[in-house]
Structures are given as C-alpha cells and as structure tokens.
Write a protein that holds these residues in place. Structure first.
Motif, mmCIF file in Angstrom:
data_model
loop_
_atom_site.group_PDB
_atom_site.id
_atom_site.type_symbol
_atom_site.label_atom_id
_atom_site.label_comp_id
_atom_site.label_asym_id
_atom_site.label_seq_id
_atom_site.Cartn_x
_atom_site.Cartn_y
_atom_site.Cartn_z
ATOM 1 N N GLU A 1 12.255 9.448 -11.305
ATOM 2 C CA GLU A 1 11.076 10.070 -11.913
ATOM 3 C C GLU A 1 9.789 9.423 -11.407
ATOM 4 N N ARG A 2 9.798 8.089 -11.382
ATOM 5 C CA ARG A 2 8.613 7.366 -10.911
ATOM 6 C C ARG A 2 8.928 6.667 -9.602
ATOM 7 N N PHE A 3 7.929 6.594 -8.755
ATOM 8 C CA PHE A 3 8.039 5.779 -7.551
ATOM 9 C C PHE A 3 7.966 4.317 -7.993
ATOM 10 N N PRO A 4 8.773 3.421 -7.401
ATOM 11 C CA PRO A 4 8.764 2.029 -7.860
ATOM 12 C C PRO A 4 7.364 1.419 -7.839
ATOM 13 N N GLN A 5 7.137 0.528 -8.789
ATOM 14 C CA GLN A 5 5.808 -0.077 -8.898
ATOM 15 C C GLN A 5 5.405 -0.760 -7.600
ATOM 16 N N GLY A 6 4.192 -0.491 -7.161
ATOM 17 C CA GLY A 6 3.681 -1.066 -5.919
ATOM 18 C C GLY A 6 2.672 -2.156 -6.220
ATOM 19 N N PRO A 7 1.561 -2.167 -5.485
ATOM 20 C CA PRO A 7 0.514 -3.164 -5.726
ATOM 21 C C PRO A 7 -0.057 -3.025 -7.137
ATOM 22 N N PRO A 8 -0.749 -4.071 -7.630
ATOM 23 C CA PRO A 8 -1.329 -4.004 -8.968
ATOM 24 C C PRO A 8 -2.358 -2.879 -9.110
ATOM 25 N N VAL A 9 -2.641 -2.539 -10.359
ATOM 26 C CA VAL A 9 -3.599 -1.472 -10.670
ATOM 27 C C VAL A 9 -4.891 -1.641 -9.864
ATOM 28 N N ASP A 10 -5.325 -0.570 -9.230
ATOM 29 C CA ASP A 10 -6.604 -0.511 -8.505
ATOM 30 C C ASP A 10 -6.737 -1.531 -7.377
ATOM 31 N N ASP A 11 -5.605 -2.025 -6.881
ATOM 32 C CA ASP A 11 -5.651 -3.005 -5.786
ATOM 33 C C ASP A 11 -6.478 -2.487 -4.607
ATOM 34 N N SER A 12 -6.256 -1.240 -4.227
ATOM 35 C CA SER A 12 -6.945 -0.728 -3.027
ATOM 36 C C SER A 12 -8.435 -0.551 -3.269
ATOM 37 N N LEU A 13 -8.822 -0.262 -4.507
ATOM 38 C CA LEU A 13 -10.251 -0.144 -4.819
ATOM 39 C C LEU A 13 -10.945 -1.498 -4.637
ATOM 40 N N HIS A 14 -10.286 -2.547 -5.104
ATOM 41 C CA HIS A 14 -10.880 -3.879 -4.955
ATOM 42 C C HIS A 14 -10.832 -4.360 -3.501
ATOM 43 N N ARG A 15 -9.770 -3.971 -2.803
ATOM 44 C CA ARG A 15 -9.583 -4.462 -1.431
ATOM 45 C C ARG A 15 -10.500 -3.763 -0.429
ATOM 46 N N TYR A 16 -10.715 -2.458 -0.658
ATOM 47 C CA TYR A 16 -11.461 -1.676 0.354
ATOM 48 C C TYR A 16 -12.730 -1.027 -0.191
ATOM 49 N N GLY A 17 -12.912 -1.066 -1.518
ATOM 50 C CA GLY A 17 -13.982 -0.256 -2.118
ATOM 51 C C GLY A 17 -15.188 -1.043 -2.583
ATOM 52 N N THR A 18 -15.412 -2.230 -2.024
ATOM 53 C CA THR A 18 -16.564 -3.027 -2.463
ATOM 54 C C THR A 18 -17.367 -3.546 -1.268
ATOM 55 N N ASN A 19 -17.503 -2.687 -0.263
ATOM 56 C CA ASN A 19 -18.266 -3.050 0.941
ATOM 57 C C ASN A 19 -17.688 -4.244 1.691
ATOM 58 N N MET A 20 -16.392 -4.408 1.529
ATOM 59 C CA MET A 20 -15.693 -5.431 2.318
ATOM 60 C C MET A 20 -14.378 -4.815 2.756
ATOM 61 N N ARG A 21 -13.768 -5.438 3.770
ATOM 62 C CA ARG A 21 -12.396 -5.054 4.095
ATOM 63 C C ARG A 21 -11.666 -6.294 4.557
ATOM 64 N N PRO A 22 -10.343 -6.273 4.433
ATOM 65 C CA PRO A 22 -9.589 -7.454 4.835
ATOM 66 C C PRO A 22 -9.798 -7.747 6.325
ATOM 67 N N VAL A 23 -9.918 -9.009 6.670
ATOM 68 C CA VAL A 23 -10.031 -9.398 8.075
ATOM 69 C C VAL A 23 -8.769 -8.928 8.791
ATOM 70 N N GLY A 24 -8.950 -8.303 9.953
ATOM 71 C CA GLY A 24 -7.798 -7.813 10.711
ATOM 72 C C GLY A 24 -7.305 -6.466 10.231
ATOM 73 N N TYR A 25 -8.067 -5.812 9.364
ATOM 74 C CA TYR A 25 -7.653 -4.503 8.848
ATOM 75 C C TYR A 25 -7.444 -3.504 9.979
ATOM 76 N N ALA A 26 -6.302 -2.892 10.005
ATOM 77 C CA ALA A 26 -6.026 -1.845 10.985
ATOM 78 C C ALA A 26 -5.655 -0.585 10.219
ATOM 79 N N ARG A 27 -6.332 0.469 10.553
ATOM 80 C CA ARG A 27 -6.115 1.730 9.877
ATOM 81 C C ARG A 27 -4.712 2.257 10.133
ATOM 82 N N GLU A 28 -4.026 2.636 9.066
ATOM 83 C CA GLU A 28 -2.653 3.116 9.243
ATOM 84 C C GLU A 28 -2.552 4.632 9.239
ATOM 85 N N SER A 29 -3.517 5.287 8.598
ATOM 86 C CA SER A 29 -3.467 6.752 8.556
ATOM 87 C C SER A 29 -4.892 7.278 8.526
#
Ligand code: GTQ
Length: 331
Positions: free
Chosen positions: A165-193
C-alpha cells in the motif's frame, strides 16, 4: 487514392494550417461549493483504495468524453478521508497538486513525506513512486493537474502499481526541501532526472514572498504580481512539461486583456472577483471566489478584476511550447 492509402492534402490543408489556433476547450469555471458536496458524497460511495485515486475530473464542456480541462491538460479534485491511503504507484505522466482544504494530509514521493497545507504546490515527478495519506480530521482535498494528453500523444505512457500500500519510508519529512530549497545545494550535486529535486513549495513561503513584494513592486498591467515556480537547481520550470505560476492582484486591480498560446487551468487561492474569457459573442464572464477553478483555452483573451486582494495559482503547457520555440503571447 483511397485504395493506395493516399489522401490529397488540399482537402484538409486549411483545417490543419489555420491562421490562428483553433482548440476544442471552452472558457469554463467550476464553483468549489457545488463540487465539494459531490466530492464528499463520492467518499461515501467508494474508498480511496478501491478507486486507486478518488478524483472528480474537471471535464471542459468543449472536451466532453475526453476528460480534459484544456486540450493539453488533465485536472481533477482528489479527496482523502482520515485514515485512508491512496496506494503507491508510479506513472510517466507528471502530477502536480495544489492544496484546497484540510490539515493532516501528506504525500510521499519515493518514500519521502511532505505534510500538505492549503495553498501548497506539490510536484510528483515522472515515474516517481507516490502514495497519499491523511492522519488528521475532516476531508483533505486538492487539485491534481497532469500532463496526460502530452504523454498519451507521444505514446510513452507507463503505469506500475507498487506491491504494498505504501512505498517504504525514505528520507525524513521534507528532506529535499531543506537540501535543495533554501538557495543552497549539496557540494557535488549531480542532477539525476529532469525533475526538480524540490517537490514541495509551501504556501507559507510563497505567500510571504508575495506579501513582501507587493509593498514595493511595479504591477504588470496584464498579470499584477506574477511569479513562476522554478527548479532551484536550474532556474527552469519546476516541472519539465508544465509551467506553474502564482499571482497576486490587489483589491480593485483590473488586468488588461491578455492572451497566450498556453492558456491553462487557474485555481483561486484567495479572494473574489470576475474573470472574462474569450472574444466577442463567445466571451464568458464568471464570478470567482476562493477555491474556484477556471479553464482558459489556448489563445483565448482573458482579463481579471479582483474585488478583494486575490491570489491565483495557474498551470499550463508553456514550458513545452517554449522548448519547442512556438510559444506566443499578445499584450
Ligand atoms: O494522485 O497519483 O488525478 O495517478 C490521476 C491519476 C491523480 C495520483 C489523478 C493519478 C493521480
């Protein structure tokens, strides 16, 4: 000619090569109030699980039987009740959500949850596993917009159901918003899609930006204050095939008549007013209130008068057209 599988171009040249766009969609507005009652009634009749997605589809009167809101977009209102889960699946069409009402609803993309609030804009990228749930009270309702017509036109249409029914739990809530959505990105970030790694655009942030900007902005006579949602890692549209916008019109603002080759679907986040869509005798005028949804056909002129300060979300195929180099507007 028929026996040889041939047809003369001159019989349909003028049908294909039109002076101006001719589309099937008509100007139309759905009032949320009437629609909400039916949506809640549907929740008594079928579960989210049985339905897979319990959605009432906004079918444009010019596209009867084709289940589309404009010639190139599908839209519907989805409801989920407390404790329900809309089971995990994935498909090549992209989905976006614009939240209408409720609290305690979430969507999970590849197992990463985001809690949804009214006015939030949420992206479910192509081929990403997603399920929705509701752990609050009362109905939870959002607008879905998908690029299904584009995908079906191209043929590359795949859907897969997840075995649980559910996809297994992944990263914590809103992880991607904090990681990519605050005018920063992880060093070495490579776009996957092609999808934006941010899939939640919370209304609290959007609204605050509009609130700040309205104090000190030149008003676009055609749009008021209009912003586009972007993929922060590229500056391009948040979704490769759908452009998405939010606009604020101050109380009493009347836009100049505008048209563009994308048209689109508009959802009222706040405010009341009148929208006029179409030309001459075919022009239609609709009163709008909070949560109403209207459809603007390709190249149809439209203008909006805001009786109260209004905030309007919109989605269109502009990003496809700009990639193809065919998008036009007329101011
Ligand atoms: O929530 O994944 O309105 O798969 C139509 C198809 C919503 C969804 C729709 C879908 C979804």
């Amino acid at each position: 000619m028929g026996r040889e599988q041939l047809v003369p171009l001159w019989n349909f040249f003028s049908e294909w090569f039109t002076h101006e766009p001719r589309v099937a969609a008509q100007p139309y507005l759905w009032h949320y109030d009437g629609l909400r009652d039916l949506l809640l009634e549907s929740a008594d009749i079928i579960s989210a699980k049985e339905a897979e997605r319990r959605v009432l589809v906004l079918e444009n009167p010019g596209l009867a039987g084709r289940h589309l809101v404009t010639d190139t977009l599908y839209a519907g209102l989805q409801v989920i009740t407390p404790g329900e889960v809309a089971p995990a699946h994935r498909h090549t069409p992209v989905a976006l959500r614009f939240v209408m009402e409720g609290t305690g609803g979430y969507t999970a993309v590849e197992g990463e949850r985001t809690w949804m609030e009214p006015g939030d804009f949420i992206v479910t990228p192509s081929w990403a596993w997603h399920d929705h749930g509701h752990e609050g009270e009362g109905p939870f309702i959002w607008l879905d917009v998908l690029d299904v017509p584009t995908i079906r036109f191209l043929g590359a249409n795949f859907t897969e159901r997840y075995p649980q029914e559910r996809f297994p739990q992944g990263p914590p809530v809103d992880d991607s918003l904090h990681r990519y959505g605050t005018n920063m990105r992880p060093v070495g970030y490579a776009r996957e899609s092609l999808a934006s790694p941010v899939f939640s655009y919370p209304y609290s942030r959007t609204r605050e930006a509009l609130e700040r900007l309205k104090q000190h902005s030149e008003w676009d006579p055609y749009h008021g204050l209009k912003m586009e949602y972007i993929d922060p890692t590229t500056g391009g549209p948040a979704i490769p095939t759908i452009s998405t916008f939010i606009q604020l019109l101050p109380k009493g603002f009347a836009t100049e008549t505008y048209r563009s080759t994308d048209g689109g679907v508009f959802a009222v986040a706040e405010g009341t007013g009148t929208v006029t869509i179409g030309t001459g005798e075919a022009a239609k005028q609709f009163r709008f209130a909070k949560r109403d949804i209207f459809s603007v056909p390709c190249w149809a002129p439209y203008s909006i008068v805001a009786d109260e300060e209004s905030v309007i979300f919109s989605a269109s195929d502009r990003s496809v057209q700009t990639k193809l180099g065919i998008w036009r507007e007329q101011r």
